[in-house]
Enzyme design. Structure first.
Site, PDB file in Angstrom:
ATOM      1  N   SER A   1       0.853  -1.197   0.000  1.00  0.00           N
ATOM      2  CA  SER A   1       0.000   0.000   0.000  1.00  0.00           C
ATOM      3  C   SER A   1       0.886   1.244   0.000  1.00  0.00           C
ATOM      4  CB  SER A   1      -0.995  -0.022   1.159  1.00  0.00           C
ATOM      5  OG  SER A   1      -0.365  -0.345   2.357  1.00  0.00           O
TER       6      SER A   1
ATOM      7  N   ALA B   1      -2.024   7.401  -0.428  1.00  0.00           N
ATOM      8  CA  ALA B   1      -2.991   8.006  -1.350  1.00  0.00           C
ATOM      9  C   ALA B   1      -2.782   7.558  -2.794  1.00  0.00           C
ATOM     10  CB  ALA B   1      -2.890   9.523  -1.252  1.00  0.00           C
TER      11      ALA B   1
ATOM     12  N   GLY C   1      -2.460   4.482  -3.788  1.00  0.00           N
ATOM     13  CA  GLY C   1      -3.092   3.184  -4.038  1.00  0.00           C
ATOM     14  C   GLY C   1      -2.171   2.018  -3.741  1.00  0.00           C
TER      15      GLY C   1
ATOM     16  N   ASP D   1      -6.353  -2.169   6.346  1.00  0.00           N
ATOM     17  CA  ASP D   1      -7.123  -3.355   6.733  1.00  0.00           C
ATOM     18  C   ASP D   1      -8.285  -3.561   5.760  1.00  0.00           C
ATOM     19  OD1 ASP D   1      -5.373  -3.332   8.864  1.00  0.00           O
ATOM     20  OD2 ASP D   1      -6.747  -2.190  10.127  1.00  0.00           O
TER      21      ASP D   1
END
Ligand code: F1X
Length: 306
Positions: free
Chosen positions: A214, A217, A219, A246
């Site tokens: 991850s 912002a 992605g 999560d």
């Protein structure tokens, strides 16, 4: 049934303050309390998506009682420990939306309690379609704990996602989990590389079958044995990111359980993570935003599978 494991469950407390300043006293304008720890968040989102979910891990003391009382929509197979479950405090600065996190270490888990958990886990894994192993380890739990839990799931033929950090991640990766979902700092710590695509490939060489990193912002970036992709939300959005990772894990597992291919898994993960950032309550997702985002997440192929 999808099984989520939270060895260090928490009562997540979120304080909203007008402006966070070090060394100053603050008036808290809003307080929320909810069960947390990454695996409980993953379980809550999976249940909201309509999956049968069982949650396990440890809970203890008054905090543990509160965590259990407030769990909804999931089967509770948490194992009691004598020590009290931890609290985590997230302080949200109302001007900027920036969040400062304070996580307690958690209860001391004895060898007997760990053995009791292993018995429960072994039985639950046998009936699971997928397993998520999530979060930090409380004191007393062996540093190789996740490696052992990954091996048990693999021996049962059950796909396993691992989301942790540091040495427990390093050892867990060597046990060959199906998916790891580190953030960029955790991935850099694991591989020594700050270039996400290179680092995802490196983490695969260390044992993970698929790596979904991850990037906040921006992605997700994924390296799998079927290909490499980037998946991004339609715009940079501001909000409280607590629990967004999560929700991404829940999206990956939910789509995996439905037999969807990687691009659809990544789309669901990014839409859920973004809808979590947009939700007023940390760790919840905004369903309208989620459904609307599903059609607007961009997934691009990076290169062919290595
Ligand atoms: O200390 P850990 O286990 O790494 O993270 C715990 C935690 O900060 O992660 C969740 C958000 O991802 C919160 O619900 C929770 O309290």
């Amino acid at each position: 049934m999808i099984l989520t494991v939270t060895l260090n469950a928490a009562l997540d407390i979120t304080y909203r303050v007008p402006a966070l300043r070090p060394h100053a006293a603050h008036r808290v304008t809003d307080v929320t309390e909810r069960p947390g720890g990454k695996g409980l968040n993953v379980g809550r989102v999976l249940a909201a998506l309509g999956h049968d979910v069982t949650v396990t891990g440890f809970v203890g003391g008054g905090t543990g009682r509160l965590i259990r009382e407030r769990l909804t929509g999931v089967e509770d197979a948490l194992v009691p420990v004598a020590g009290p479950s931890r609290r985590t405090v997230a302080v949200v600065d109302a001007r900027t939306g920036d969040t400062t996190q304070l996580n307690e270490p958690g209860p001391l888990v004895t060898a007997a309690e760990w053995a009791a958990f292993l018995g429960v886990y072994g039985e639950l894994v046998a009936g699971a379609e997928a397993v998520a192993l999530c979060g930090s380890l409380p004191p007393g739990v062996p540093v190789g704990a996740y490696a052992g839990l990954v091996r048990t799931a693999r021996a049962a033929g059950v796909p396993v996602l691992l989301d942790t950090s540091g040495e427990p991640l390093r050892r867990g990766v060597a046990a060959r989990p199906d998916i790891i979902k580190p953030n960029s700092d955790e991935l850099a710590e694991l591989t020594g590389s700050h270039e996400p695509l290179k680092a995802t490939q490196d983490a695969r060489r260390r044992g993970a079958r698929a790596v979904v990193a991850s990037l906040g912002a921006e992605g997700l970036v994924a390296a799998t044995d079927e290909g490499r992709w980037r998946a991004a939300p339609p715009a940079r959005l501001r909000g409280n990111p607590t629990g967004a990772g999560d929700s991404a894990s829940a999206g990956l597992l939910s789509a995996l359980a439905e037999g969807l291919p990687w691009p659809a898994r990544l789309t669901r993960a990014v839409a859920l993570a973004t809808a979590t950032v947009l939700s007023p309550t940390a760790g919840d997702f905004d369903r309208t935003s989620y459904e609307e985002l599903l059609g607007r997440v961009g997934v691009t192929t990076e290169v062919t599978a290595a």
